[in-house]
Write an enzyme that holds these catalytic residues in place. Structure first.
Site: not given
Lengths: 305, 305
Positions: B19, B212, B243
């Site tokens: 996802r 992240h 990002c």
């Protein structure tokens, strides 16, 4: 006070990219560009730079300009370190004006043999003549123990094996010891156990940790080192360097990422992060390929998008 | 017992690459290849997979095959989660057989507005109809708080701002909460402070951390989370994702690197590292570009060179 309410400490970084990084590059970085980077590092606030290696130019042609690089960076407020493999290298380093000579011996027999074609016992015998050459010169001698956290051939390395090498150096009066994670095999429990044992066994020794990010946990190992009370770390601009055993694997932990992390944790480094990021970008341009550093791409956390 | 002598815990991973990773890729990964990866993840031992997103196919064409992917992965022993932006998405997800629906709201007003063109207050009002649709279905509803550790526009985000969103979900009976480090702004002190406060304020809530690696310290933040007692983490195969605000910056923390680290620290994950590495390499081949995972390049630490 830092984030855990403990008194804030300094984190002392030694920049090793010019040595441990550039020796891995396929192309020769011109001397004037090396000097530009070295001056930039000093300008950014780095106070300890392992700038080159006085090894055979045949073995490491990338660093054939060792004396010239040291000559240009001397006397500008940074301690200049350089790798020396033997007495001949040490004499050249002293003559060039190196502040701290670094001798490497592996903790694992197999790695030492493959690296320098000698047994550990034979390597330990090479310390005394170098120590004598350095004695009275006003310069320092540092021990670097390679494969301290694991060896790609032997596997695990015991604290006793690391201690054997440190003992050899300590017998010659060496107190500055770097533990090298040569192929990125350190893990938090290994770091913690080794640092705790060595602190017990060698209370007079000052430990520095040199991690690679080969398996993605280089900075995690710094956290484990900080937990063990170690404040000295080696790192490379942009995460320069690589692993000769794993294509595509990254090299040293990245200086900007380390300085960023330390700053966010309330540890003083004395290094200006913005200058360091600009310098890592310059290094990338000089080399003509991407470097693995992350903060150099994303920037510090509070710069607006 | 783990390396610090504490009782060994499980580390529970949710794989989000299909996802949070694939939605960032410029090319559409064919449905049969998505299913191949999903089955591989289940085969490797992953028990929680955020497999897709029931958003508008116009907004995220990469995940237009959401229902088909869920259909193929159902009933094979893994909990399948999927992102739903609203009631319409929730209805589609329930019909497709998703086990856990995930609703996102940002802790920062500016990020929420830019992301979904609504105020946080307006977003909070969308929870009730979804919660009602899920109620009695036997499926779960999870809250994901975006920008929980910082916002690229607002800067720092306070624990109170995060709590406001959690309260909105908790009022509808939601106990599963993921804190999302949307743009890689988490740091160890922020993680520690936020987790400690939320544990105090919401003792009934079960926290999951989603980091992240944008600034190189994703796994360091996992260490900070573990220190705070959090055992649930989200990660992506190969470090998939990126990002949108920083070209070249990496995305989610890497599942193999997390599983490697956890294993080395004596935490059980139930995941087979070798299978996961092979799968990350397969993902790389499917995408046709390098992924940032490190262990997939270097291998586990005790494999001989």
């Amino acid at each position: 006070m830092n984030w855990e309410g403990k008194p804030m400490k300094d984190l002392i970084t030694t920049e090793v990219g010019m040595r441990d990084g550039l020796q891995m590059e396929s192309r020769f970085v011109p001397t004037n560009e090396k000097i530009e980077i070295g001056l930039g590092l000093i300008g950014a606030g780095l106070r300890r730079i392992e700038a080159t290696s006085f090894v055979s130019p045949k073995a490491v042609p990338q660093l054939v300009d060792a004396a010239e690089v040291i000559g240009a960076l001397r006397g500008r407020g940074a301690t200049l370190a350089a790798l020396v493999p033997n007495l001949r290298g040490a004499e050249r380093a002293l003559e060039a004006g190196v502040d701290e000579l670094v001798m490497f011996i592996s903790a694992s027999e197999e790695h030492n043999r493959r690296n320098v074609n000698r047994s550990i016992a034979e390597s330990l015998e090479t310390i005394a003549p170098v120590a004598q050459a350095v004695a009275g010169s006003g310069r320092g001698l540092r021990a670097a123990v390679s494969t301290a956290f694991g060896c790609p051939w032997q596997g695990d390395v015991t604290p006793e094996e690391v201690a054997r090498v440190i003992e050899g150096f300590a017998a010659q009066g060496v107190r500055a010891v770097t533990l090298g994670d040569t192929t990125g095999m350190a893990t938090p429990p290994i770091v913690r156990r080794l640092c705790d044992k060595l602190a017990d066994w060698f209370p007079e020794v000052e430990l520095t940790l040199h991690f690679h990010n080969t398996r993605g946990i280089g900075l995690v190992n710094v956290m484990a080192g900080l937990d063990a009370g170690i404040v000295r770390y080696e790192s490379a601009l942009g995460g320069l360097g690589g692993c000769p055993f794993a294509k595509g694997a990254t090299g040293n932990i990245c200086t900007e990422d380390l300085v960023y992390m330390a700053g966010e944790m309330g540890l003083k480094t004395g290094v200006d992060l913005s200058s360091l990021i600009a310098l890592a970008q310059r290094m990338q341009a000089i080399l003509g390929h991407d470097l693995p550093g992350q903060v150099m791409k994303a920037g510090p956390r509070l710069v607006a998008a």
